[in-house]
Design a protein around this motif. Structure first.
Motif, short mmCIF file in Angstrom:
data_model
loop_
_atom_site.label_atom_id
_atom_site.label_comp_id
_atom_site.label_asym_id
_atom_site.label_seq_id
_atom_site.Cartn_x
_atom_site.Cartn_y
_atom_site.Cartn_z
N ALA A 97 -5.43 5.59 -10.72
CA ALA A 97 -4.63 6.08 -9.59
C ALA A 97 -3.85 7.33 -9.99
O ALA A 97 -3.35 7.44 -11.10
N THR A 98 -3.75 8.28 -9.04
CA THR A 98 -3.08 9.55 -9.29
C THR A 98 -2.02 9.81 -8.23
O THR A 98 -1.96 9.11 -7.21
N VAL A 99 -1.25 10.86 -8.43
CA VAL A 99 -0.27 11.29 -7.43
C VAL A 99 -1.00 11.71 -6.15
O VAL A 99 -0.51 11.45 -5.05
N ASP A 100 -2.16 12.32 -6.29
CA ASP A 100 -2.95 12.68 -5.10
C ASP A 100 -3.37 11.45 -4.32
O ASP A 100 -3.41 11.47 -3.08
N ASP A 101 -3.67 10.36 -5.02
CA ASP A 101 -3.98 9.10 -4.34
C ASP A 101 -2.76 8.60 -3.56
O ASP A 101 -2.89 8.11 -2.43
N LEU A 102 -1.58 8.72 -4.15
CA LEU A 102 -0.35 8.33 -3.46
C LEU A 102 -0.14 9.18 -2.22
O LEU A 102 0.25 8.67 -1.17
N ARG A 103 -0.38 10.48 -2.34
CA ARG A 103 -0.26 11.37 -1.17
C ARG A 103 -1.18 10.91 -0.04
O ARG A 103 -0.77 10.84 1.12
N ALA A 104 -2.43 10.61 -0.38
CA ALA A 104 -3.40 10.16 0.62
C ALA A 104 -2.98 8.82 1.23
O ALA A 104 -3.07 8.63 2.45
N LEU A 105 -2.51 7.91 0.40
CA LEU A 105 -2.05 6.61 0.91
C LEU A 105 -0.87 6.79 1.85
O LEU A 105 -0.83 6.21 2.94
N LEU A 106 0.10 7.60 1.44
CA LEU A 106 1.28 7.82 2.26
C LEU A 106 0.92 8.52 3.57
O LEU A 106 1.51 8.24 4.61
N ALA A 107 -0.06 9.42 3.53
CA ALA A 107 -0.51 10.07 4.75
C ALA A 107 -1.10 9.04 5.72
O ALA A 107 -0.91 9.14 6.94
N ALA A 108 -1.80 8.04 5.19
CA ALA A 108 -2.34 6.98 6.04
C ALA A 108 -1.23 6.18 6.71
O ALA A 108 -1.40 5.65 7.80
N PHE A 109 -0.07 6.13 6.09
CA PHE A 109 1.09 5.43 6.66
C PHE A 109 1.95 6.36 7.51
O PHE A 109 3.00 5.95 8.00
N GLY A 110 1.53 7.61 7.67
CA GLY A 110 2.24 8.53 8.56
C GLY A 110 3.11 9.56 7.87
O GLY A 110 3.84 10.29 8.54
N GLU A 111 3.05 9.65 6.55
CA GLU A 111 3.83 10.66 5.82
C GLU A 111 3.32 12.05 6.18
O GLU A 111 2.13 12.32 6.07
N GLU A 112 4.21 12.90 6.64
CA GLU A 112 3.81 14.24 7.05
C GLU A 112 4.44 15.34 6.21
O GLU A 112 4.08 16.50 6.36
N SER A 113 5.37 15.00 5.36
CA SER A 113 6.07 16.03 4.60
C SER A 113 5.51 16.16 3.19
O SER A 113 4.81 15.28 2.70
N SER A 114 5.85 17.25 2.55
CA SER A 114 5.51 17.44 1.14
C SER A 114 6.55 16.70 0.32
O SER A 114 7.74 16.80 0.59
N LEU A 115 6.11 15.96 -0.65
CA LEU A 115 7.02 15.10 -1.41
C LEU A 115 7.26 15.61 -2.81
O LEU A 115 6.37 16.17 -3.44
N ASP A 116 8.46 15.36 -3.29
CA ASP A 116 8.82 15.62 -4.67
C ASP A 116 8.67 14.30 -5.43
O ASP A 116 9.56 13.45 -5.40
N PHE A 117 7.53 14.12 -6.07
CA PHE A 117 7.25 12.86 -6.75
C PHE A 117 8.14 12.65 -7.97
O PHE A 117 8.38 11.52 -8.37
N THR A 118 8.63 13.72 -8.56
CA THR A 118 9.55 13.58 -9.68
C THR A 118 10.85 12.93 -9.20
O THR A 118 11.38 12.02 -9.85
N ALA A 119 11.35 13.38 -8.05
CA ALA A 119 12.56 12.78 -7.49
C ALA A 119 12.31 11.33 -7.08
O ALA A 119 13.16 10.47 -7.30
N LEU A 120 11.14 11.06 -6.50
CA LEU A 120 10.81 9.68 -6.14
C LEU A 120 10.72 8.79 -7.37
O LEU A 120 11.13 7.63 -7.34
N ALA A 121 10.19 9.33 -8.47
CA ALA A 121 10.09 8.56 -9.70
C ALA A 121 11.47 8.20 -10.22
O ALA A 121 11.67 7.10 -10.76
#
Length: 173
Positions: A97-121
């Motif tokens: 699993a990668t950060v790109d996979d998380l982006r795709a998963l979150l998009a399926a749940f309706g995420e529309e913004s660009s995310l700062d994965f470092t801040a989320l971590a």
């Protein structure tokens, strides 16, 4: 069945030999961190995510999109999710699993913004608690600390193969 089971055991043992305890711990920590990042963001989006400690699997319900919308959006991204009878969706992450996979998963749940994965971590709670933290050593045999490059691993496997007595080398009377 016996041969098939042995093959799985050999693959698992060689995986452990190649990665060793430190490598397995790194893989587990990374997978767990990605799951916690996903859980953190899904909660921020308004979804209900299983409470309590998790390792790599989430059960998601409620939120802006229903099960069918999520499953359809995920399928369009070539992502397989588990469909629960109660309307929830299951997500299981694994080693690749990668950060790109998380982006795709979150998009399926309706995420529309660009995310700062470092801040989320930094926001993700990765402590499993004392009751789930291993305190004993594991994979202590020297073999699990010796073969961590491809060429070392291939030489080790070849040495094991050479020790094997098979019908290509001998006949059983």
């Amino acid at each position: 069945i016996c041969t098939a089971q042995v093959l799985l055991a050999v693959i698992a043992s060689m995986y452990a030999v190649y990665h060793g305890p430190e490598g397995l711990r790194r893989i587990a920590q990374r997978t767990h961190l990605l799951a916690e990042i996903l859980r953190t963001r899904l909660r921020q989006l308004g979804y209900t995510v299983n409470a309590g400690p998790i390792f790599d699997t989430l059960k998601v319900s409620g939120g802006p999109r229903d099960q069918q919308q999520i499953l359809h959006a995920a399928l369009n991204r070539k992502i397989n999710l588990r469909k629960y009878a109660d309307g929830a969706v299951g997500i299981a992450l694994d080693e690749p699993a990668t950060v790109d996979d998380l982006r795709a998963l979150l998009a399926a749940f309706g995420e529309e913004s660009s995310l700062d994965f470092t801040a989320l971590a930094r926001q993700a709670a990765t402590d499993l608690g004392a009751e789930f933290t291993r305190t004993s050593d594991f994979l202590t045999h020297p073999v699990f600390h010796s073969y961590h490059t491809e060429h070392e691993m291939l030489r080790y496997i070849k040495r094991l193969e050479a020790r094997d007595l098979s019908l290509t080398h001998s006949m059983i009377s």
